[in-house]
Design an enzyme around this catalytic site. Sequence first.
Site, PDB file in Angstrom:
ATOM      1  N   ASP A  15     -27.787 -10.078 -37.161  1.00 38.95           N
ATOM      2  CA  ASP A  15     -28.788 -10.728 -38.019  1.00 38.95           C
ATOM      3  C   ASP A  15     -28.336 -12.084 -38.557  1.00 38.95           C
ATOM      4  OD1 ASP A  15     -30.354  -8.447 -37.686  1.00 38.95           O
ATOM      5  OD2 ASP A  15     -29.467  -7.482 -39.441  1.00 38.95           O
ATOM      6  N   LYS A  18     -29.694 -15.566 -34.827  1.00 33.38           N
ATOM      7  CA  LYS A  18     -29.602 -15.916 -33.398  1.00 33.38           C
ATOM      8  C   LYS A  18     -30.967 -16.293 -32.820  1.00 33.38           C
ATOM      9  CE  LYS A  18     -27.886 -11.808 -32.670  1.00 33.38           C
ATOM     10  NZ  LYS A  18     -27.731 -11.348 -34.058  1.00 33.38           N
ATOM     11  N   GLY A  42     -33.384  -7.256 -33.573  1.00 31.63           N
ATOM     12  CA  GLY A  42     -34.621  -7.801 -34.136  1.00 31.63           C
ATOM     13  C   GLY A  42     -34.368  -9.273 -34.374  1.00 31.63           C
ATOM     14  N   HIS A  43     -34.933 -10.113 -33.544  1.00 30.16           N
ATOM     15  CA  HIS A  43     -34.650 -11.549 -33.602  1.00 30.16           C
ATOM     16  C   HIS A  43     -35.895 -12.292 -34.071  1.00 30.16           C
ATOM     17  CE1 HIS A  43     -31.166 -11.105 -30.473  1.00 30.16           C
ATOM     18  NE2 HIS A  43     -31.032 -10.363 -31.530  1.00 30.16           N
ATOM     19  N   GLN A 227     -27.070  -8.212 -31.500  1.00 26.40           N
ATOM     20  CA  GLN A 227     -26.112  -7.699 -32.480  1.00 26.40           C
ATOM     21  C   GLN A 227     -25.085  -8.789 -32.819  1.00 26.40           C
ATOM     22  OE1 GLN A 227     -26.786  -5.309 -29.571  1.00 26.40           O
ATOM     23  NE2 GLN A 227     -28.514  -5.020 -30.911  1.00 26.40           N
TER      24      GLN A 227
END
Length: 430
Positions: A15, A18, A42-43, A227
């Site tokens: 988080d 990225k 989750g980007h 990640q």
Amino acid sequence: MSPMNTCVVGLQWGDEGKGKVVDILAENSQVVVRYGGGSNAGHTVVIGDSRFALHLLPSGAIREGTLCVIANAVVVDPAVLIGEIDGLAQRGISLAGRLFISENAHVVLDYHKREDQLREESLGKQKIGTTIRGIGPCYADKVGRSYAIRMSDFRDLDALAGKLRTIIEYKNKLFGALYGAEPMDVNGVIESCRTYAQRLAPCTADTTELLHTAIAEGKSILFEGAQGSLLDLDHGTFPYVTSSNSSSLGLPSGCGVPAKMVNKYIGVAKAYTTRVGAGPFPTELDNEIGQYIREKGHEYGTTTGRPRRCGWFDGVAAAYSVKIGSVDSLALMHLDTLTGLKELSLCRAYEIDGREKTFFPANIDRLAKARPLYETVPGWDDDLSEATRFEDLPEAAQAYVRRIEQIVGKPVAMIGVGPKRSQTIMKSGL
Ligand code: GDP
Ligand code: IMO
Ligand code: MG
């Protein structure tokens, strides 16, 4: 401009921002690749008032000119992926003809998520705090080989149905014996696979060939890590890690492109540190400063909505990720979130057994003994969200960034001053 293959990788526990960095760099890339992980990622990408949260599609998908590749080592949850493709289509962004999923990528099905949940529940206080996206169980089936489903299995539904009958019979016995779970209905799983196959089989490809052809044609490729390096299965804080090589070391094995074909590694870090789930976190602030950072930075998980644990910037941890990841420069995000704190602390070393250490001990028994050694620097009150040049930042913020460069040993090339694509300062050449 000559072709440039770039890897964007998280330097902390995920988080870091990225998605935002990949979206920006995708402007100059023809191909964007996810090389590992699954829908535990989750980007977030924010463009003007539009917010996108992607779990499996590479963040470059939002730029319509890019080819999107989901490579071999990604574990694909077809339901999530289809939802994501449809969600973008509803917002006018089409993936038609530009999404390629490795035929060798493994598939996450409902029984993986069920196993993830049953195992976490049974562990009680000892749980890892996974995202319950079935990641660990799917990678375990991949390593075990006998009960694995890959994207290429969607090309022959009869054969797939046979495999699923064997697998679910085995899983039902296992979950019943271990957790007293109700048996799962194989026909439901086979039925949903019919839909998945219809939608996704046409997108399967030999992505290794595709990537090598793109390189030979002089295209620029952007590799998007998921990640963070400290969640890497072999190099992170095991067992409080994910089940893949989430540092940039996972890139070559993840997609079949050798590390030496990647020209640049950009490490993404927040100007502080966060972690979601269990596991050691030496610079954690379990106090009102941590709470301030959580609220100001909206530190709640993109995938699970869980509050993220917050703490000071850990230079020892970031420097370790830089070393194992051959990182050339940093993207330092969320500098704006630190506005309003009177003083800031930076961890420059650990004390372990009475000795000063600057090399991060990934082994959690040794890490548990680490006492962070801080230096304290002045904070600032100015709103940074409109700054477009490094020189626009208050002197204290500039000094903070420079000190991070010294501690980590690499230049900061990009600075985040807000969630939007436009809220980014380019400091020095990438
Ligand atoms: P990722 O998993 O590394 O892509 O990061 P996430 O998207 O899970 O979490 C990063 C969060 O921070 C998202 O909500 C982003 O919109 C937000 N964000 C990214 N960069 C910045 C920044 O520089 N400042 C602020 N305030 N928010 C940012
Ligand atoms: P992005 O790509 C933050 C964490 C989970 C848990 C551990 C294992 O958005 O940075 P898993 O479901 O993978 O078995 O969970 O890893 N984790 C992440 N934390 N960001 C992520 O992805 C994460 N993906 C997994 O919280 O501690
Ligand atoms: Mg995330």
